[in-house]
Write a protein that holds these residues in place. Structure first.
Motif, PDB file in Angstrom:
ATOM      1  N   ALA A 348      10.002   5.177  38.853  1.00 18.37           N
ATOM      2  CA  ALA A 348       8.853   5.816  39.500  1.00 18.37           C
ATOM      3  C   ALA A 348       8.442   5.101  40.782  1.00 18.37           C
ATOM      4  CB  ALA A 348       7.670   5.865  38.535  1.00 18.37           C
ATOM      5  N   GLU A 349       8.825   3.827  40.922  1.00 11.10           N
ATOM      6  CA  GLU A 349       8.425   3.097  42.126  1.00 11.10           C
ATOM      7  C   GLU A 349       9.119   3.661  43.366  1.00 11.10           C
ATOM      8  OE1 GLU A 349      10.183   1.954  39.676  1.00 11.10           O
ATOM      9  OE2 GLU A 349      11.961   0.895  40.405  1.00 11.10           O
ATOM     10  N   GLN A 350      10.111   4.557  43.154  1.00 11.80           N
ATOM     11  CA  GLN A 350      10.805   5.132  44.299  1.00 11.80           C
ATOM     12  C   GLN A 350      10.414   6.590  44.569  1.00 11.80           C
ATOM     13  OE1 GLN A 350      14.938   4.115  44.790  1.00 11.80           O
ATOM     14  NE2 GLN A 350      14.703   2.424  43.356  1.00 11.80           N
ATOM     15  N   THR A 351       9.275   6.978  44.021  1.00 15.58           N
ATOM     16  CA  THR A 351       8.816   8.356  44.197  1.00 15.58           C
ATOM     17  C   THR A 351       8.659   8.715  45.674  1.00 15.58           C
ATOM     18  OG1 THR A 351       7.704   8.297  42.067  1.00 15.58           O
ATOM     19  CG2 THR A 351       6.977   9.975  43.615  1.00 15.58           C
ATOM     20  N   LYS A 355      10.725  11.522  48.021  1.00 15.93           N
ATOM     21  CA  LYS A 355      10.019  12.568  48.766  1.00 15.93           C
ATOM     22  C   LYS A 355      10.495  12.546  50.208  1.00 15.93           C
ATOM     23  CE  LYS A 355       5.694  13.077  46.189  1.00 15.93           C
ATOM     24  NZ  LYS A 355       4.276  12.681  46.138  1.00 15.93           N
ATOM     25  N   HIS A 374      13.564  14.508  41.598  1.00 17.90           N
ATOM     26  CA  HIS A 374      13.530  13.099  41.223  1.00 17.90           C
ATOM     27  C   HIS A 374      12.830  13.018  39.878  1.00 17.90           C
ATOM     28  CE1 HIS A 374      11.287   9.049  41.621  1.00 17.90           C
ATOM     29  NE2 HIS A 374      12.433   8.867  40.994  1.00 17.90           N
ATOM     30  N   PRO A 376      11.220  10.588  37.627  1.00 18.85           N
ATOM     31  CA  PRO A 376      10.780   9.195  37.603  1.00 18.85           C
ATOM     32  C   PRO A 376      10.513   8.712  36.182  1.00 18.85           C
ATOM     33  CG  PRO A 376       8.934  10.615  38.154  1.00 18.85           C
ATOM     34  CD  PRO A 376      10.103  11.522  37.824  1.00 18.85           C
ATOM     35  N   TYR A 377      10.675   7.443  35.988  1.00 26.47           N
ATOM     36  CA  TYR A 377      10.276   6.864  34.701  1.00 26.47           C
ATOM     37  C   TYR A 377       9.615   5.531  34.980  1.00 26.47           C
ATOM     38  CZ  TYR A 377      14.369   3.952  35.368  1.00 26.47           C
ATOM     39  OH  TYR A 377      15.265   3.074  35.896  1.00 26.47           O
ATOM     40  N   ASN A 447       6.934   8.534  31.566  1.00 26.61           N
ATOM     41  CA  ASN A 447       6.012   7.978  32.567  1.00 26.61           C
ATOM     42  C   ASN A 447       5.050   6.944  31.990  1.00 26.61           C
ATOM     43  OD1 ASN A 447       4.503   9.752  31.136  1.00 26.61           O
ATOM     44  ND2 ASN A 447       3.749  10.930  32.870  1.00 26.61           N
TER      45      ASN A 447
END
Length: 584
Positions: A348-351, A355, A374, A376-377, A447
């Motif tokens: 998730a840090e690369q959300t 984008k 994407h 995310p986790y 998440n």
RNA sequence: GCUCCCAUAGUUUAACUGGAUAAAAUAGGGGUUUCCUAAACCCUAGCUCCGUGUUCGAGUCACGGUGGGAGCGCCA
């Protein structure tokens, strides 16, 4: 819509339309409203009556009562619906366990039930996951990604998609230059026989520490050395390239061994090193045609319009970035693999990063970005904070694996040591360990952070992967002890116990749960359903004995039921990437 | 400073995407093995971070706080 929902919706539509002349209710509209009551005593299906209140100008409670009254006359003995009652604003339907058994058990017994979803041929979808970096250790955080991605691949395949599961290994970049710098200049150890990739990860951590700790002139000297190595690698210097290839192999060997142990297979593996040049070319061309712009010496794209700021695509020294390579990779996915839908399983840090990548691809004219997702986790954390290879505070995957296997062997398999072969002991321990690890990674929402604590992962009771495979082996054990062939030619009306009915209901809903798990990118839905299913089996195991069934007919019926439970559990576990042992 | 994610029994998590009496596991207390593997089953006790709002109805949606995590141009 299954048989029961169809019957219920048709009944309800008929009576609603006769009560309300202003509107027409179609059965499929009502199907959207159908729910499951909180407990089985209330019924098997529920129709909430809130949405009818407006046009009928009565309270939902009154409507439910009236509908229930009218529908009583429609009930007959051979119907799939056996009872209808109003409970508050809900119209509850109880369906026949016999009809349910007749509907679902023969199909499962013959195997046709599990093949039905794949008959619908859906589009080609690429699922990218795992993405480990060479020259770094594979830690338990990476495991969450692998479990998610692998399970999604299996679920999508089951649901009829043509799936291309891919890995994208980070085999270039600054971290490798640092690792090699330490390896050449400061390392005194000889590489170990096994797990050389992990050993490289340790060197990387030591390299970072040495670089951070250095002061003054020395620090400058070190940084120059590292930068020089990076440049030589970029320039394909013969000596450094040879060393890079050698150490890269060490890491890859570790990774492939882990994937094999986990029973994870990729249809294709991308390497960052192969899209490096392509990415640079794309960015330089983009600068030429004005899609990208130069800023402070670097090249990027202004995404202010999309509210995504400025996105850097090429460093001022001309070196590529993660973003550079992601553009080239996306191009390959579309052009070479012809995928219609592309899923990225990444933390998730690369959300924001994704984008920006997707927005950039759109500017470049790729209409397919509409089908890029994407997934995310959240991170696997340590109680003291984030896991970081840089800082060296990681729990290596190999350590988790080792401790779980030791725990299984010593606490549970010890009793079989006399009569089982060493091979079976080892394989059983492995299967249970894989179940424990994957289920642990999948049974909660992606998440939500997982705070890793080794003792939690050694538990083999309650809501764990071990529980699921234990339920499975117990059913198989029944089969071995009953001197009777499983047959679908049984008297279904004997399966009257509430615990048996719960199992039938879950089998009836199985394919839909798998479908939802895929479309919502949530293997946790399936994992939780399987846990409840196993729980219901364990209850039935204690209340509905096969071996001690009162009659031969009942025994045959229960044998079929439990056989089908095992088959469903096996399918479901397989979709989570788990293969249960036959005994444990 | 701005943006995103998370907050539910002591602890770790559910809640069918706005519906019925908030459910499991674990830890605690009690029980079940002459009977298909007790890695199991049964009983017991215990919970929605704080405000305000939206409506028939809020753990779930909106706004404002508090606490934890992540991200925000030369890392991946």
């Amino acid at each position: 819509m299954n048989l029961f929902e169809q019957t219920i919706c048709e009944m309800a539509a008929k009576v609603l339309n006769s009560a309300d002349e202003s509107g027409v209710w179609e059965p499929f509209e009502l199907n959207e409203l159908i729910e499951q009551p909180p407990n089985p005593e209330m019924g098997d299906y529920a129709l909430p009556c809130f949405s009818f209140a407006k046009s009928l100008r009565r309270s939902p409670i009154k409507i439910a009562e009236e509908l229930a009254d009218k529908l009583q006359t429609d009930l007959n003995h051979d119907s799939s619906v056996t009872a209808i009652q109003a409970v508050g604003p809900y119209l509850n339907f109880t369906v026949s366990a016999v009809v349910m058994a007749e509907t679902v058990l023969p199909d499962i017994f013959l195997g046709t039930y599990f093949k039905a979803p794949s008959k619908i041929a859906l589009e080609r979808v690429m699922i990218e996951y795992s993405q480990p970096n060479t020259h770094k250790g594979f830690h338990v955080g990476h495991m969450r990604n692998v479990a998610l991605g692998d399970s999604l691949c299996r679920i999508y395949k089951y649901n009829g998609y043509e799936v291309v599961g891919v890995n994208y290994i980070g085999d270039v970049g600054a971290h490798i230059a640092k690792c090699l710098w330490f390896f050449r200049n400061h390392n005194t150890e000889t590489p170990p026989e096994h797990f050389r990739g992990e050993w490289l990860g340790e060197l990387y951590t030591q390299a970072v520490k040495k670089l951070d700790d250095a002061q003054g002139q020395e620090k400058i000297k070190f940084q120059q050395e590292v930068s020089q190595i990076l440049q030589k690698l970029e320039a394909k210097d013969k000596e450094f390239t040879r060393e890079w290839k050698m150490t890269r192999e060490w890491s890859l060997k570790d990774f492939y061994e882990i994937y094999e142990w986990l029973d994870v297979n990729f249809d294709h593996i991308f390497y960052e090193s192969e899209v490096d040049e392509e990415g640079r070319k794309i960015v330089l061309e983009g600068e030429q045609n004005g899609t990208f712009e130069r800023s402070e010496g670097a090249i990027g794209i202004n995404l202010e319009e999309e509210n995504l700021g400025f996105f850097m695509l090429l460093k001022s020294d001309g070196n590529t970035l993660y973003a550079t390579k992601d553009l080239a990779l996306a191009q390959r996915k579309f052009d070479e693999f012809g995928v219609k839908r592309s899923i990225y399983v990444v933390g998730a840090e690369q959300t924001l990063h994704f984008k920006q990548v997707f927005a950039t691809l759109k500017r470049m004219g790729y209409v397919q970005v509409g089908q890029c997702f994407h997934l995310p986790y959240a991170l696997v954390m340590l109680p003291e904070g984030k896991m970081s290879s840089r800082a060296g505070n990681v729990i290596l995957f190999s350590q988790l694996r080792k401790e779980i296997i030791e725990s299984i062997q010593s606490t549970h398999l010890a009793e079989h040591r006399e009569d089982w072969s060493q091979l079976e002991l080892n394989e059983t321990a492995q299967k249970i360990a894989v179940a424990a690890i994957k289920y642990g990674m999948l049974n909660q929402d992606s998440n939500k952070q997982i705070v890793f604590s080794m003792k939690d992962w050694l538990i083999s009771e309650g809501d764990t992967g071990t529980y699921l495979v234990y339920a499975y082996v117990r059913i198989r054990s029944i089969g071995r002890q009953i001197p009777r062939e499983v047959s679908s030619d049984v008297d279904f009306s004997l399966l009257v116990h509430p615990n048996e009915k719960k199992l039938l209901r879950q089998m009836l809903d199985f394919n839909r749960t798998v479908y939802n798990s895929g479309e919502q990118y949530r293997p946790s839905l399936l994992a939780r359903m399987l846990y409840e299913f196993s729980k219901n089996f364990s209850r039935a195991y204690n209340t509905c004995s096969v071996k001690h069934a009162e009659t031969a007919q009942l025994q045959a019926a229960r044998l079929l039921l439990f056989h089908c439970v095992a088959e469903t559990l096996l399918q479901g576990l397989h979709l989570l990437g788990i293969t249960p042992p036959e005994r444990m």
